[in-house]
Design a protein around this motif. Sequence first.
Motif, PDB file in Angstrom:
ATOM      1  N   LEU A 220       0.822  -1.214   0.000  1.00  0.00           N
ATOM      2  CA  LEU A 220       0.000   0.000   0.000  1.00  0.00           C
ATOM      3  C   LEU A 220       0.853   1.259   0.000  1.00  0.00           C
ATOM      4  N   ILE A 221       1.853   1.295   0.843  1.00  0.00           N
ATOM      5  CA  ILE A 221       2.693   2.492   0.955  1.00  0.00           C
ATOM      6  C   ILE A 221       3.424   2.761  -0.360  1.00  0.00           C
ATOM      7  N   LYS A 222       3.946   1.703  -0.975  1.00  0.00           N
ATOM      8  CA  LYS A 222       4.621   1.882  -2.263  1.00  0.00           C
ATOM      9  C   LYS A 222       3.619   2.287  -3.350  1.00  0.00           C
ATOM     10  N   SER A 223       2.387   1.771  -3.262  1.00  0.00           N
ATOM     11  CA  SER A 223       1.350   2.143  -4.222  1.00  0.00           C
ATOM     12  C   SER A 223       0.990   3.617  -4.076  1.00  0.00           C
ATOM     13  N   HIS A 224       0.845   4.055  -2.844  1.00  0.00           N
ATOM     14  CA  HIS A 224       0.561   5.472  -2.593  1.00  0.00           C
ATOM     15  C   HIS A 224       1.664   6.346  -3.183  1.00  0.00           C
ATOM     16  N   ALA A 225       2.908   5.989  -2.894  1.00  0.00           N
ATOM     17  CA  ALA A 225       4.032   6.809  -3.367  1.00  0.00           C
ATOM     18  C   ALA A 225       4.053   6.880  -4.886  1.00  0.00           C
ATOM     19  N   LYS A 226       3.790   5.751  -5.546  1.00  0.00           N
ATOM     20  CA  LYS A 226       3.832   5.775  -7.013  1.00  0.00           C
ATOM     21  C   LYS A 226       2.701   6.635  -7.572  1.00  0.00           C
ATOM     22  N   ALA A 227       1.507   6.532  -6.988  1.00  0.00           N
ATOM     23  CA  ALA A 227       0.396   7.372  -7.437  1.00  0.00           C
ATOM     24  C   ALA A 227       0.716   8.849  -7.235  1.00  0.00           C
ATOM     25  N   TYR A 228       1.360   9.162  -6.111  1.00  0.00           N
ATOM     26  CA  TYR A 228       1.755  10.555  -5.839  1.00  0.00           C
ATOM     27  C   TYR A 228       2.703  11.060  -6.927  1.00  0.00           C
ATOM     28  N   HIS A 229       3.692  10.247  -7.275  1.00  0.00           N
ATOM     29  CA  HIS A 229       4.650  10.662  -8.294  1.00  0.00           C
ATOM     30  C   HIS A 229       3.999  10.761  -9.677  1.00  0.00           C
ATOM     31  N   VAL A 230       3.070   9.866  -9.967  1.00  0.00           N
ATOM     32  CA  VAL A 230       2.341   9.966 -11.237  1.00  0.00           C
ATOM     33  C   VAL A 230       1.641  11.321 -11.324  1.00  0.00           C
ATOM     34  N   TYR A 231       1.026  11.727 -10.214  1.00  0.00           N
ATOM     35  CA  TYR A 231       0.324  13.019 -10.227  1.00  0.00           C
ATOM     36  C   TYR A 231       1.313  14.174 -10.361  1.00  0.00           C
ATOM     37  N   GLN A 232       2.374  14.147  -9.581  1.00  0.00           N
ATOM     38  CA  GLN A 232       3.343  15.235  -9.609  1.00  0.00           C
ATOM     39  C   GLN A 232       3.973  15.412 -10.986  1.00  0.00           C
ATOM     40  N   GLU A 233       4.280  14.298 -11.612  1.00  0.00           N
ATOM     41  CA  GLU A 233       5.028  14.348 -12.869  1.00  0.00           C
ATOM     42  C   GLU A 233       4.155  14.586 -14.097  1.00  0.00           C
ATOM     43  N   ASN A 234       2.864  14.272 -13.997  1.00  0.00           N
ATOM     44  CA  ASN A 234       2.021  14.314 -15.193  1.00  0.00           C
ATOM     45  C   ASN A 234       0.797  15.221 -15.097  1.00  0.00           C
ATOM     46  N   PHE A 235       0.387  15.581 -13.884  1.00  0.00           N
ATOM     47  CA  PHE A 235      -0.879  16.294 -13.737  1.00  0.00           C
ATOM     48  C   PHE A 235      -0.807  17.552 -12.872  1.00  0.00           C
ATOM     49  N   LYS A 236       0.126  17.585 -11.949  1.00  0.00           N
ATOM     50  CA  LYS A 236       0.173  18.662 -10.963  1.00  0.00           C
ATOM     51  C   LYS A 236       0.232  20.047 -11.615  1.00  0.00           C
ATOM     52  N   GLU A 237       1.105  20.235 -12.561  1.00  0.00           N
ATOM     53  CA  GLU A 237       1.303  21.563 -13.143  1.00  0.00           C
ATOM     54  C   GLU A 237       0.030  22.085 -13.793  1.00  0.00           C
ATOM     55  N   LYS A 238      -0.676  21.223 -14.501  1.00  0.00           N
ATOM     56  CA  LYS A 238      -1.888  21.654 -15.196  1.00  0.00           C
ATOM     57  C   LYS A 238      -3.098  21.704 -14.274  1.00  0.00           C
ATOM     58  N   GLN A 239      -3.238  20.700 -13.414  1.00  0.00           N
ATOM     59  CA  GLN A 239      -4.455  20.587 -12.612  1.00  0.00           C
ATOM     60  C   GLN A 239      -4.366  21.297 -11.271  1.00  0.00           C
ATOM     61  N   GLY A 240      -3.170  21.393 -10.707  1.00  0.00           N
ATOM     62  CA  GLY A 240      -2.973  22.167  -9.484  1.00  0.00           C
ATOM     63  C   GLY A 240      -3.613  21.608  -8.231  1.00  0.00           C
ATOM     64  N   GLY A 241      -3.769  20.287  -8.179  1.00  0.00           N
ATOM     65  CA  GLY A 241      -4.403  19.688  -7.011  1.00  0.00           C
ATOM     66  C   GLY A 241      -3.416  19.253  -5.945  1.00  0.00           C
ATOM     67  N   LYS A 242      -3.957  18.670  -4.870  1.00  0.00           N
ATOM     68  CA  LYS A 242      -3.166  18.147  -3.760  1.00  0.00           C
ATOM     69  C   LYS A 242      -3.520  16.685  -3.535  1.00  0.00           C
ATOM     70  N   LEU A 243      -2.578  15.958  -2.936  1.00  0.00           N
ATOM     71  CA  LEU A 243      -2.791  14.524  -2.722  1.00  0.00           C
ATOM     72  C   LEU A 243      -2.209  14.107  -1.378  1.00  0.00           C
ATOM     73  N   GLY A 244      -2.942  13.245  -0.683  1.00  0.00           N
ATOM     74  CA  GLY A 244      -2.478  12.705   0.594  1.00  0.00           C
ATOM     75  C   GLY A 244      -3.095  11.350   0.852  1.00  0.00           C
ATOM     76  N   MET A 245      -2.834  10.813   2.033  1.00  0.00           N
ATOM     77  CA  MET A 245      -3.405   9.539   2.476  1.00  0.00           C
ATOM     78  C   MET A 245      -4.212   9.789   3.745  1.00  0.00           C
ATOM     79  N   VAL A 246      -5.246   8.981   3.959  1.00  0.00           N
ATOM     80  CA  VAL A 246      -6.068   9.087   5.167  1.00  0.00           C
ATOM     81  C   VAL A 246      -5.704   7.947   6.118  1.00  0.00           C
ATOM     82  N   VAL A 247      -5.211   8.306   7.288  1.00  0.00           N
ATOM     83  CA  VAL A 247      -4.834   7.310   8.302  1.00  0.00           C
ATOM     84  C   VAL A 247      -5.647   7.571   9.563  1.00  0.00           C
ATOM     85  N   ASP A 248      -6.124   6.520  10.180  1.00  0.00           N
ATOM     86  CA  ASP A 248      -6.948   6.659  11.383  1.00  0.00           C
ATOM     87  C   ASP A 248      -6.165   6.225  12.615  1.00  0.00           C
TER      88      ASP A 248
END
Length: 497
Positions: A220-248
């Motif tokens: 899960l942790i590695k999956s989260h990190a890869k999804a984060y990098h996918v967003y940063q490298e391909n979508f962040k500049e155009k879409q301008g969003g934020k990404l995190g994980m929810v932990v209880d």
Amino acid sequence: MKAPAVLWFYCVLFLRNTNALSNHTFPTWFKFGAATASYQVEGAWNEDGKGENIWDRFTHRNSSRIKNHANGDVACDSYHKYKQDVQLLKQLGVDFYRFSISWSRILPTGYPDQVNKAGAQYYKNLIKELKANNIEPYVTIYHWDLPQPLQEIGGWLNDKLVDIFAEYARTLFSLYGNDVKHWFTFNEPRQICYEGYGIGEKAPGLKLPGTGPYKCAHVLIKSHAKAYHVYQENFKEKQGGKLGMVVDTDWYEPATSHPLDREAAERTLQFRWGWYVHPLVFGNYPKIMIERVARRSKLEGFEVSRLPTFTSEEINYIKGTFDFLGFNQYSTSLVKHRPEPEIGIPSYDNDMGTFIYRDPTWERGASDWLYVVPWGIGKALKWIKSNYGDPEIIVTENGFSDHDGTLEDYKRIDYLQSYLSSILDAIHEDGVKVTRYTAWSLMDNFEWYSGYTEKFGLFHVDFQSKHRTRKAKKSVDFYRNVIKSRKLNKCNSKTDS
């Protein structure tokens, strides 16, 4: 005679400790929302091309594990009633709606080569309806409902899911990223891994107490990190969003001031919260986890630790993969030192090695794990600030359960008011960067192995009606008034004068 409309407040006459309510005001930038999750509300489990997920399989084949043999086949029928649900949100006056996307509704096989157009359109329609009503969509990418075909290759125990999840996330970013600016990769990973792959109480129901939770968390942790990098490298500049994980996590309070109890409480927090957040912030698991699991694994005869090891490249890749931390918090527990558990059957609980219990004098909700301890959320927020670099924190779930779903839900109002008071004090007096609060949940829904016996909703749902009729509870008026006034009122129920 009736009081003038401008003086109508929502008074809970029996609120505990009303004099202790915070007098602070929520900052202008602070936002309020409500939340649900796909399997818990959508229904339409096999409609319009949706594939089977692990909760479909779990409830259909293991219905005895769910109270009253319930399932989410229809649930709140939000798949067909999403416009009505948006109007409930508008009635509340919230700024945002946190909902999750059903992976199987978008990608029936779990793989990105087969996009289900009807499923993709459902979420486009929901997002469009939210935006038309000035409500921001906050999207949870994964809230426990893995496509069944991916479980059949091992689920979250298979490293292949790192790439598969990243491609699923890429699909969502491409479909919805122009409108969605807050993404949550996983909701409550400990419940996914410990309860799903450790003790087997949640789907997929595997019982691997000494190995399953750790392997699952690693993937899960590695999956989260890869999804984060996918967003940063391909979508962040155009879409301008934020990404995190929810932990209880509960807040874990030392039972006494004895150093052993204090150490036990801190260790519990590291095994519960730090297990997932420590890698995101620092790149690796908490030191106490690494040491204890390695030592006990060796004594148990394992050649290597049951806690998997990140490579140096993975540590650098994972570290810093968050823009905010999502925090689900409901309750508090007490912790005492426990003599070192005997070496025997390996388990996560023995690795943690603490004694956790609740004060029987604390008020309880309907859920056996929910005790009303409002000061706990304040302490937890301060602890996160002190130990994890003062991050932005979004309270992504907080709420109260009852059994009857009463419309006169004063206990829920009492709970929400007292917890919001602690959050306010944490913001103003301790400088914690809490920017958003999310009530769980918008409406009564399917509560996993409790079925429909525990009600968390601000809105009542009649599950005996084929129309799944919604009705506002008193807590709707309370929450709406807090959002509008941006403060807590000692008088919070409509009264006559």
